[in-house]
Scaffold this active site. Structure first.
Site, mmCIF file in Angstrom:
data_model
loop_
_atom_site.group_PDB
_atom_site.id
_atom_site.type_symbol
_atom_site.label_atom_id
_atom_site.label_comp_id
_atom_site.label_asym_id
_atom_site.label_seq_id
_atom_site.Cartn_x
_atom_site.Cartn_y
_atom_site.Cartn_z
ATOM 1 N N GLU A 298 -5.230 1.830 2.579
ATOM 2 C CA GLU A 298 -5.118 0.667 3.471
ATOM 3 C C GLU A 298 -5.346 1.066 4.918
ATOM 4 O OE1 GLU A 298 -2.969 -2.272 6.113
ATOM 5 O OE2 GLU A 298 -2.710 -0.109 5.886
ATOM 6 N N GLU A 299 -4.820 2.222 5.295
ATOM 7 C CA GLU A 299 -4.851 2.640 6.699
ATOM 8 C C GLU A 299 -6.250 3.016 7.196
ATOM 9 O OE1 GLU A 299 -2.489 2.060 8.484
ATOM 10 O OE2 GLU A 299 -0.591 2.281 7.420
ATOM 11 N N ASP B 272 5.879 1.974 6.854
ATOM 12 C CA ASP B 272 4.616 1.280 6.602
ATOM 13 C C ASP B 272 3.821 2.096 5.590
ATOM 14 O OD1 ASP B 272 2.205 -0.101 6.767
ATOM 15 O OD2 ASP B 272 1.668 0.737 8.729
ATOM 16 N N HIS C 120 3.357 3.891 12.824
ATOM 17 C CA HIS C 120 2.312 4.928 12.848
ATOM 18 C C HIS C 120 2.715 6.117 13.718
ATOM 19 C CE1 HIS C 120 -1.331 2.294 11.446
ATOM 20 N NE2 HIS C 120 -0.229 2.079 10.742
ATOM 21 N N HIS D 219 0.811 -1.219 0.000
ATOM 22 C CA HIS D 219 0.000 0.000 0.000
ATOM 23 C C HIS D 219 0.844 1.269 0.000
ATOM 24 C CE1 HIS D 219 0.186 1.119 4.370
ATOM 25 N NE2 HIS D 219 0.256 -0.178 4.581
#
Length: 340
Positions: A200-201, A172, A311, A62
């Site tokens: 995606e998140e 990420d 994150h 992603h």
């Protein structure tokens, strides 16, 4: 080349729903290696390398990262904002951010500790207590630079710490994107779709659309996952170990990986001296959770880079681990006849 590409990708802003700059960079780098490159209405990149058309293979990573979005501007020129994706407010106070296409610089602030009541000092701050200071003295001045709906990303320079550690935002999943970009340079056995997905998140949205469109026979998600081998945790609480190699997931909250596929990935890595480990928790989830449910169902698994401080404004990942994930994904493509 792989690590330099990862560093470059992490410094491009691409909060969920605003992946355009990441998408354009990736497309500029992969076009010469693909037989077809297509961008769908969700903003996903689907790049096809042709092989034997008997089977269809899907690789996915992603493009989006967690961040924020401007939701208001106060009369004194402070920026109110909401989160996009899962972010712990404790790690964002006083951090540098950039806002919108103009990349307006700002700092996330809150009430000074000297002015806080005891209860405020001892509790986790809520997002509504925070604001972004761009140096504006009024709402009118702020509006010259920032608009409602502008996306906000952390401002972090990627760099190497020590001999084997990458420090960056958005590891990420820009690490996964860089791995797919490098894999596209290699020949493939079957028709292989390299998918760089969006959103995606915020709910694994782009991957769902890709999988429904492609209807693959098998899929591998290349991800980044949490790493908790840090101070304050007992060893039995570690989810993954940084430097421990590629992470194979057997179950999370969105997927139970088909046993023989999962075992093949792990054993193949072991048998070929690729550092590998299992993810030792069932929390979290990734695009595999949507891909394996597409159409009549897809045989799917994920392999991930362990990342400390996921994150947050700064994540840490091992260069050794990034290379291990690349090698395992490469082996998947080279020996896919054994598992498909």
């Amino acid at each position: 080349m792989l690590i330099e590409k990862t560093k470059k990708l992490t410094e491009i802003n691409g909060v969920s729903g605003d992946e355009g700059a990441v998408r354009e960079y990736i497309k500029s780098q992969i076009s010469e290696y693909a037989d077809q490159v297509f961008t769908d209405t969700m903003g996903n990149i689907i790049a096809l390398k042709k092989g034997n058309s008997e089977k269809k293979v899907m690789l996915s990573a992603h493009m989006d990262e967690v961040g924020f979005i401007v939701s208001g501007i106060t009369e004194k020129g402070y920026i109110e904002f909401k989160s996009v994706g899962g972010i712990d407010t404790r790690v964002i106070i006083s951090k540098k951010v950039t806002i919108g296409k103009k990349r307006v610089k700002g700092i996330i602030g809150m009430k000074a500790i000297h002015l806080q009541k005891r209860a405020e000092r001892e509790s986790v701050p809520q997002l509504k207590e925070l604001y972004i200071d761009i140096g504006a003295s009024s709402k009118d001045e702020a509006l010259k630079h920032v608009s409602l709906g502008d996306y906000i990303a952390f401002e972090t320079t990627a760099e190497i710490l020590g001999s084997d550690t990458l420090k960056a935002k958005a590891i990420d999943d820009r690490a996964g994107c860089a791995i797919l970009m490098e894999l596209m340079k290699k020949p493939v056995v079957y028709d292989t779709y390299f998918c760089f997905t969006t959103q995606e998140e915020v709910g694994l949205r782009g991957a769902r659309i890709c999988a429904h469109r492609i209807e693959p026979d098998i899929a591998l998600v290349v991800e980044s996952t949490t790493c908790s081998d840090v101070y304050g945790y007992e060893e039995h609480e570690y989810v993954t170990n940084m430097g421990g190699g590629a992470v194979v997931t057997f179950m999370d909250r969105t997927t139970i990986v088909e046993n023989s596929f999962r075992k093949w990935l792990y054993d193949s890595a072991k048998n070929n001296s690729i550092p590998v480990q299992y993810k030792r928790t069932t929390a979290g989830g990734n695009d595999c959770g949507r891909i394996h449910l597409a159409k009549g169902g897809v045989r799917a698994a994920s392999v991930s880079v362990p990342c400390r401080y996921l994150h947050s404004p700064c994540g840490l990942a091992s260069i050794t681990d990034i290379n291990a994930v690349y090698k395992l994904a490469e082996m998947f493509l080279d020996k896919i006849c054994e598992v498909i």
